[in-house]
Design an enzyme around this catalytic site. Sequence first.
Site, short mmCIF file in Angstrom:
data_model
loop_
_atom_site.label_atom_id
_atom_site.label_comp_id
_atom_site.label_asym_id
_atom_site.label_seq_id
_atom_site.Cartn_x
_atom_site.Cartn_y
_atom_site.Cartn_z
N MET A 127 -1.65 -0.85 5.03
CA MET A 127 -1.52 -0.92 3.52
C MET A 127 -1.96 0.50 2.94
O MET A 127 -2.93 0.84 3.28
CB MET A 127 -2.65 -2.31 2.92
CG MET A 127 -2.35 -3.57 3.31
SD MET A 127 -0.60 -3.94 2.92
CE MET A 127 -0.67 -3.94 1.07
N GLY A 184 9.01 -1.45 -2.80
CA GLY A 184 9.40 -2.15 -3.57
C GLY A 184 10.05 -1.42 -5.15
O GLY A 184 11.13 -1.37 -5.15
N GLY A 187 -2.17 -6.74 -3.59
CA GLY A 187 -2.03 -7.91 -4.68
C GLY A 187 -0.87 -7.44 -5.59
O GLY A 187 -0.44 -8.34 -6.35
N PHE A 188 -0.60 -6.13 -5.65
CA PHE A 188 0.45 -5.92 -6.78
C PHE A 188 1.66 -4.71 -6.29
O PHE A 188 1.17 -3.77 -5.63
CB PHE A 188 -0.19 -5.27 -7.98
CG PHE A 188 -1.28 -6.40 -8.62
CD1 PHE A 188 -2.56 -6.39 -7.98
CD2 PHE A 188 -0.69 -7.50 -9.50
CE1 PHE A 188 -3.39 -7.38 -8.80
CE2 PHE A 188 -1.75 -8.34 -10.02
CZ PHE A 188 -3.05 -8.07 -9.45
N GLY A 189 2.81 -4.63 -6.87
CA GLY A 189 3.63 -3.77 -6.54
C GLY A 189 3.37 -2.65 -7.56
O GLY A 189 2.69 -2.62 -8.56
N GLY A 190 4.03 -1.39 -7.62
CA GLY A 190 3.87 -0.41 -8.38
C GLY A 190 2.77 0.53 -8.44
O GLY A 190 2.42 0.98 -9.46
N MET A 204 1.19 -14.02 -1.48
CA MET A 204 -0.27 -14.20 -1.97
C MET A 204 -0.89 -15.70 -2.48
O MET A 204 -0.18 -16.46 -3.35
CB MET A 204 -0.03 -13.22 -3.47
CG MET A 204 0.45 -11.82 -2.88
SD MET A 204 0.15 -10.69 -4.24
CE MET A 204 1.26 -9.39 -3.78
N ASP A 213 3.18 0.08 3.51
CA ASP A 213 3.20 -0.98 2.58
C ASP A 213 2.45 -0.56 1.16
O ASP A 213 1.30 -0.73 1.13
CB ASP A 213 2.82 -2.50 2.84
CG ASP A 213 3.41 -3.41 1.77
OD1 ASP A 213 2.97 -4.67 2.04
OD2 ASP A 213 3.84 -2.97 0.85
N GLY A 214 3.23 -0.16 0.19
CA GLY A 214 2.79 0.15 -1.09
C GLY A 214 2.56 1.48 -1.57
O GLY A 214 1.99 2.33 -0.59
N GLY A 215 3.23 1.80 -2.39
CA GLY A 215 3.15 3.30 -3.18
C GLY A 215 4.26 4.35 -2.68
O GLY A 215 3.83 5.56 -2.88
N HIS A 222 11.21 -7.87 2.75
CA HIS A 222 9.68 -8.33 2.97
C HIS A 222 9.38 -9.08 1.81
O HIS A 222 9.59 -8.84 0.59
CB HIS A 222 8.99 -6.78 2.57
CG HIS A 222 7.39 -6.71 2.68
ND1 HIS A 222 6.85 -6.54 3.83
CD2 HIS A 222 6.61 -6.66 1.74
CE1 HIS A 222 5.58 -6.61 3.90
NE2 HIS A 222 5.35 -6.72 2.54
N MET A 233 -0.70 -12.59 2.68
CA MET A 233 -2.06 -12.13 1.78
C MET A 233 -2.77 -13.33 1.47
O MET A 233 -2.84 -13.80 0.38
CB MET A 233 -1.78 -11.14 0.91
CG MET A 233 -1.24 -9.91 1.24
SD MET A 233 -0.66 -8.76 -0.03
CE MET A 233 1.30 -9.23 -0.05
N HIS A 249 4.87 -11.42 4.56
CA HIS A 249 3.27 -10.87 4.50
C HIS A 249 2.34 -11.48 3.88
O HIS A 249 2.42 -11.79 2.72
CB HIS A 249 3.70 -9.42 3.86
CG HIS A 249 2.27 -8.73 3.59
ND1 HIS A 249 2.25 -7.64 2.62
CD2 HIS A 249 1.16 -8.77 4.40
CE1 HIS A 249 1.05 -7.04 2.74
NE2 HIS A 249 0.37 -7.68 3.66
N SER A 276 10.37 -4.93 -0.47
CA SER A 276 9.64 -5.81 -1.13
C SER A 276 10.45 -6.05 -2.50
O SER A 276 10.59 -5.56 -3.32
CB SER A 276 8.31 -5.54 -1.43
OG SER A 276 7.73 -6.56 -2.20
N ASP A 334 6.45 -10.85 0.06
CA ASP A 334 4.75 -10.73 -0.31
C ASP A 334 4.18 -12.19 -0.70
O ASP A 334 4.57 -12.56 -1.90
CB ASP A 334 4.44 -9.54 -1.39
CG ASP A 334 4.70 -8.56 -0.84
OD1 ASP A 334 5.64 -7.77 -1.59
OD2 ASP A 334 4.14 -7.97 0.29
#
Length: 213
Positions: free
Chosen positions: A134, A194, A139-142, A34, A172-174, A30, A65, A63, A7, A32
């Site tokens: 998910m 990401g 809504g946010f990376g990291g 939003m 997706d995410g973390g 990827h 969102m 993606h 991402s 994102d």
Amino acid sequence: MIELAPSILNSNLANLEESVAKICKADWLHLDIMDGHFVPNMTFGPMFVTAIRQISTLPIESHLMVDKPEFFIPLYAKEGSSRIIVHAETSNHLHRLIQQIKECGCQAGLALNPATPLHCIEYLLPILDLVLLMTVNPGFGGQKLIPEMIPKIKSLREMIQSGGYSCKIEVDGGVNWENARTLIDAGVNVIVAGTLIYHDPHPEAAIVRLKNL
Ligand code: DX5
Ligand code: ZN
């Protein structure tokens, strides 16, 4: 072999060409998308797909969102997304939405937020190319991966296997070096990463390492 879809949300967008070049060894890019309504953040429009396609040969998975995905699907398809992922929470007519993505000539993915149960996609598995689970609140990376999603991945893998479907499982995410192996063992085929990639001093090597886990 795991497919990798970095991402670019947390990459250095001030130097997009360099950020995209860093992930050239991945399988997908990827993106994102939003809208500031479905999620509390706003990112890229359809024109961004056009821009990325001028500087990368990676297939783009958009993606979405966003609320009203039926409006955006043709726009992101027209600009050149190879896969479009919509959220199950954004429509009362999911079967029609997946048909719309396929009619636009794109692979169809359906994303579930952490709290959304698997049973709402049971009758879509035969026509889906991919389910995106998910592993953070979108809504946010990291962010930190939500560990309760591991059993959800295993349950989805069982649903797909028992139905004999070819649908892939993406998370997706973390995703990080501590949890990536656990995710793969739980049945994941495609990984979005990401922060893991872009905060690594050698992103190209991180991509090869992650793909070969
Ligand atoms: C979050 C996005 C993710 C995010 C991944 O809403 O869907 O793709 O950018 O970010 P990391 O891998 O940094 O957790
Ligand atoms: Zn994403």
